[in-house]
Design a protein around this motif. Structure first.
Motif, PDB file in Angstrom:
ATOM      1  N   GLU A  72      19.125  16.058 -16.981  1.00 38.47           N
ATOM      2  CA  GLU A  72      19.818  14.805 -16.708  1.00 38.47           C
ATOM      3  C   GLU A  72      20.349  14.183 -17.984  1.00 38.47           C
ATOM      4  OE1 GLU A  72      19.737  12.667 -13.591  1.00 38.47           O
ATOM      5  OE2 GLU A  72      19.782  14.719 -12.881  1.00 38.47           O
ATOM      6  N   LYS A  73      19.638  14.387 -19.091  1.00 43.38           N
ATOM      7  CA  LYS A  73      19.983  13.621 -20.284  1.00 43.38           C
ATOM      8  C   LYS A  73      20.924  14.360 -21.219  1.00 43.38           C
ATOM      9  CE  LYS A  73      15.890  10.790 -20.443  1.00 43.38           C
ATOM     10  NZ  LYS A  73      15.004  11.646 -19.635  1.00 43.38           N
ATOM     11  N   ILE A  74      21.118  15.660 -21.014  1.00 49.25           N
ATOM     12  CA  ILE A  74      22.011  16.362 -21.933  1.00 49.25           C
ATOM     13  C   ILE A  74      23.364  16.551 -21.258  1.00 49.25           C
ATOM     14  CG2 ILE A  74      20.372  17.546 -23.375  1.00 49.25           C
ATOM     15  CD1 ILE A  74      20.300  19.765 -21.527  1.00 49.25           C
ATOM     16  N   ARG A  75      24.379  16.731 -22.091  1.00 51.76           N
ATOM     17  CA  ARG A  75      25.730  16.853 -21.567  1.00 51.76           C
ATOM     18  C   ARG A  75      25.939  18.289 -21.092  1.00 51.76           C
ATOM     19  NH1 ARG A  75      26.875  13.498 -26.654  1.00 51.76           N
ATOM     20  NH2 ARG A  75      25.920  15.311 -27.591  1.00 51.76           N
TER      21      ARG A  75
END
Lengths: 485, 488
Positions: A245-248
């Motif tokens: 969820e937090k990485i592109r």
């Protein structure tokens, strides 16, 4: 018996004295109000010895750095490889030299030939209006722009061109790059950093691969143009991965693949992207100005709203008959590149006459959308005529202006395949004055798709050109490939 | 090298600290405001997380109007700068139709070929009409025209090497060539202040990269000895080959490279040399042949010479000149040759004409005049600036002169005040230079006349007094300075 008694007495006395000596001080020792017995002293000594041994460093042989003399010897002994490997015997060296503009008919090595080697899809090479606007630019601005965009290299034609392209595509803004292939390999590292995830097609061309390598992100390749493979890769990467969820996350595809002529199914890709929350980077070098009802590219062709595609890049060296590239997307996407894209910040800007050529080309496309249907009919005609070529088969999409012919049956070794195809191309040029080319591979390119003959169809080709090509190709390939079938 | 006085360092750090603190404060309040206006991009990580673009948002945007100024005419010695206005405190800038005629001290126009030239432009227009603006094809397919072949021969002759190869963009030249020459198992030793394109090329090649102190042959020798003796990291196998990459003139320092010493060191340790002459080709040297001619180095001693056509020749593109074998190898393997659209024919013709003018083959001596003028202009300007007390970097004969500013507030002050007085200068800050060493960079051109330079000196002196950047004591006007050459 007289002697024994004194000895016994003496021994007893000595023993008594020794035990007294042992016991005496200890029995009477009271240190700080605590009785100390004899065994405590011995135990204390033992503990002291153990602690002493533990605190000693373990034995390591001493390190000896290399002496100056040894370094000198090593430097003298070292033999480097030559800077370039020796040229292989029989490697083809000469490239055909053009002596006139690269339109549908051109002069190569003194002969007039039909040209299927230039990606001049809309026939804009030699267009009067474009040449006039370029002449005006040359007289006003000179040739080069003499500076990067940040330091007085931004000329008003650049800003006009960016606004024109953005308006044509329907996006808020766009940014111009000074060279076609540098566009994609500057855009990808600007957005993808270490730790990000990129899912890319395995058939992308070298510039995209270079951009992926420079971005230092985790790259996962999926099978060429295979949506099932893409779906399963996306599923594998995101399932159970809370960190995802937090990485592109990005999907990188080309609209028309240079290495095979296939077209990416954009509607499917957008559906997958929305399901798994990835961003899409679309490389549209060969489809801008070609696909879609009015030439606006792959999104128009599939009826996908342009806002759903996050980043679109394209080189302008194909349909628009100029040089350079552009990237477009939301305002955030474009603004971010103005400071962090290395090909934009650290390089001189596009020569102004090429920017005004781009503006005129887009104007032409807006005013004459009928050229697209002419181009499509030319491609269809070529497909029909070449469908029964002996030994070669068309493996590109029916709408792709790059028509890709590969060997029906490969000989098994890529070098022999390349040799055969190049022989065919040479003979077609020499005997029938039709200029065709094979796809070239650099040894730095990791794409494993088969090579073939690439034909670039233009709107300027007439029916007689296409029939000349098909006749010649059929004849030459029949004779060259007859030994292999 | 730059000597940073202690008081200046303290004040600069204080300024940056203050800017940083204010930026953090504004970010803090922004978080509150944004919390109420939730954006609907759920599930997507933002393009820039947290502190990644802090510098851009809070420091760069304040002085955004000093960079990226658009112009409405050719980048000649006098040009029209377009005025821009901002309605939201410099966050976005809009063009107006108003232009100001300013003296151009920022463009890379060393020999004055930037605007329409009497010899070059008619020929460029002719080639445009004959070959059109682009060939729409890669070099190996249908993109090689007679002009390309002619230019490759001409460049090789000009630079003094057996053969040359052309590319359409200088940046791509470096990034795409270095991976072809060296790969995994090789070592690249590059100067610490090399350009971004070289860094990208070195990273893209997969070889190990080591850096040596800027312009220091002694440290280069140390690094070479250590690396050859140590071998590859962890396995200690010997290196396959070693390439040392240096630049002719470093664009942010204005310094010339210590080429003879570096070549001597490389020859001793059998390393290959790669010279990037982007700023020096055509601008220095008796006949414009670059750093090799100026410093007396034989071109045959340098293995690969690279250069660009953007600066001195008023065009675009780059070249590599080396031995015939290397060029042949590059023609077969270099991706920029096999996959990139070939250079635009009018640009090629512009370079051909420019080189002919420089060599005097156009029948006039304009080339020699230009070369003499740029040398005189650079030396005159540099010595006058030093006399006024500015801290100017760079060597004599180099047309690039940075003037140190240091303090972040002086960057917009200098830039805006000069523009108000009709002189356009370039100011450079982080990340192109180290954080504390912001500077204004002046590029002298052969098309600047003596009056232009005197006007410029006047304006810069007045603005320098206002802004307070005369860090050195000014020379009293009575004592004449003996200009001594810093080069051996």
């Amino acid at each position: 018996m007289d002697m024994a008694l004194p000895i016994v007495n003496a021994t007893a006395t000595v023993l008594a004295r020794v035990s007294a000596a042992f016991n005496a001080p200890l029995a009477r020792a009271v240190v700080f109000g605590v009785h100390i017995d004899g065994h405590l002293v011995v135990e204390g000594l033992l503990i002291a010895v153990i602690v002493f041994q533990l605190t000693r460093k373990s034995y390591k042989p001493p390190k000896k750095p290399l002496t100056e003399k040894e370094i000198d010897e090593l430097c003298d002994d070292w033999k480097p490889e030559p800077l370039c490997p020796p040229i292989k015997e029989g490697a083809r060296i000469d490239t055909p030299m053009l002596e006139s503009a690269a339109g549908p008919h051109t002069i190569v090595d003194g002969k007039e030939v039909v040209n299927f080697a230039s990606a001049n899809y809309l026939g804009l090479i030699g267009n009067e209006k474009i040449i006039d606007s370029c002449v005006g630019s040359l007289e006003k601005y000179g040739v080069g722009s003499c500076g990067p965009r940040g330091f007085y290299g931004t000329i008003d034609v650049h800003l006009d061109c960016e606004a024109k392209i953005a308006k044509f595509l329907g996006t808020p803004d766009s940014i111009l790059y000074s060279y076609g292939i540098s566009t994609i390999f500057s855009v990808i590292p600007a957005f993808c950093k270490k730790g990000d995830i990129i899912v890319a097609d395995e058939g992308v061309h070298w510039a995209v691969q270079n951009g992926l390598h420079l971005s230092r992100s985790t790259v996962v390749y999926f099978k060429h143009n295979d949506m099932a493979s893409l779906a399963s890769t996306l599923e594998k990467l995101t399932r159970g991965n809370k960190r995802a969820e937090k990485i592109r996350r990005y999907i990188v595809v080309e609209s028309i693949y240079q290495n095979s002529g296939q077209i990416a199914p954009l509607d499917e890709i957008v559906r997958l992207k929305e399901k798994y929350r990835f961003r899409v980077i679309l490389e549209e070098s060969h489809s801008f100005g070609v696909l879609g009802k009015s030439g606006r590219g792959l999104a128009e062709h599939y009826g996908v709203p342009i806002e759903k595609i996050d980043i679109i890049t394209a080189g302008m060296g194909n349909a628009l008959a100029t040089d350079g590239g552009f990237c477009t997307g939301s305002v955030r996407v474009v603004d971010h590149q103005r400071l962090s894209s290395s090909g934009y910040v650290f390089s001189a800007s596009l020569p102004p006459y090429l920017a005004s050529a781009a503006v005129s080309a887009v104007n032409y496309l807006e005013e004459n959308p009928s050229v697209l249907s002419n181009l499509r009919s030319n491609i269809a005609l070529l497909h029909k005529e070449l469908s029964d070529t002996p030994g070669l088969e068309i493996s590109s999409h029916v709408l792709s202006p790059i028509v890709f012919l590969k060997l029906k049956k490969s000989t098994g070794s890529p070098t022999t395949d390349l040799d055969l195809l190049e022989t065919i191309a040479e003979r077609v040029l020499k005997e029938d004055s039709v200029f065709i080319v094979t796809s070239k591979k650099s040894n730095l390119d990791r794409c494993k798709l088969p090579i073939g003959i690439r034909l670039f169809v233009s709107v300027g080709h007439t029916e007689s050109d296409i029939s000349a090509l098909s006749k010649s190709l059929k004849g030459v390939s029949a004779s060259v490939l007859s030994d292999y079938f | 090298m730059v000597r940073l006085p202690y008081t200046t360092a303290l004040t600069t750090l204080f300024s940056y600290g203050l800017l940083f603190a204010f930026g953090q404060l504004r970010d803090f309040f922004r978080k509150f405001v944004d919390w109420f206006k939730a954006k609907n991009v759920k599930g997507y990580a933002p393009i820039c997380l947290g502190l990644e673009d802090f510098y851009v948002r809070r420091l760069y945007l304040r002085i955004q109007d000093c960079f990226g100024r658009p112009i409405a005419s050719a980048p000649d010695s006098w040009f029209d700068v377009v005025e821009r206005i901002s309605n939201d405190n410099n966050k976005t800038l809009q063009r107006t139709s108003h232009t100001t005629r300013c003296l151009n001290l920022g463009s890379y126009n060393y020999l004055g070929f930037a605007a329409a030239d009497e010899y070059c432009t008619p020929r460029a227009i002719e080639s445009l009409k004959k070959y059109s603006a682009s060939t729409c094809s890669v070099r190996v397919d249908g993109g090689t025209t007679k002009l390309h072949a002619e230019l490759e021969e001409l460049v090789a002759r000009f630079v003094g090497k057996p053969a040359a190869i052309l590319f359409g963009m200088g940046y791509v030249t470096n990034s795409a060539i270095i991976p072809c020459l060296i790969g995994k198992g090789g070592l690249i030793i590059s100067d610490s202040l090399n350009h971004n394109s070289i860094v990208n090329g070195a990273r893209g090649s997969g070889a190990t990269v080591r850096v040596f102190q800027h312009n220091s042959p002694a440290h280069l020798e140390e690094v070479l000895r250590e690396q050859i003796a140590g071998g590859q990291p962890r396995t200690h196998r010997p290196w396959k080959k070693i390439i040392v990459i240096v630049e002719g003139i470093y664009s942010m320092e204005g310094e010339l490279c210590k080429l003879p010493e570096i070549i001597a060191v490389c020859k001793k340790y059998k390393a290959y040399t790669y010279l990037d002459e982007a700023h020096s080709i055509g601008a220095v040297g008796q006949s414009g042949r670059g750093v090799c001619e100026l410093l007396g180095v034989d071109p045959a001693d340098v293995d690969i010479m690279m250069g660009t056509f953007t600066k001195s020749f008023g065009s675009c593109g780059g070249y590599i000149a080396a031995s015939k074998d290397i060029i042949q190898h590059l023609k077969h393997t270099c991706p920029a040759h096999l996959y990139a659209t070939s250079m635009s024919p009018p640009a090629v013709q512009q370079v051909i004409s420019a080189i002919k003018v420089i060599l005097g083959e156009d029948g006039s001596n304009r080339g020699a005049q230009k070369l003499a003028r740029i040398r005189e202009n650079s030396n005159f300007f540099r010595s006058e600036l030093k006399k006024m007390g500015f801290e100017v970097l760079g060597d004599n004969d180099s047309p690039v002169m940075p003037i140190m500013l240091y303090n972040p507030a002086k960057i917009p002050a200098f830039s805006r005040e000069c523009l108000r007085q009709k002189v356009a200068v370039v100011t450079v800050a982080f990340p192109a230079t180290p954080l504390l060493l912001a500077r204004a960079r002046i590029c002298i051109s052969a098309s600047h006349t003596k009056e232009d330079l005197v006007t410029a000196l006047d304006v810069i002196s007045r603005v320098g007094d206002l802004v307070g950047i005369k860090y050195f004591p000014a020379e009293p006007p009575k004592i004449a300075e003996v200009g001594h050459n810093k080069l051996e």
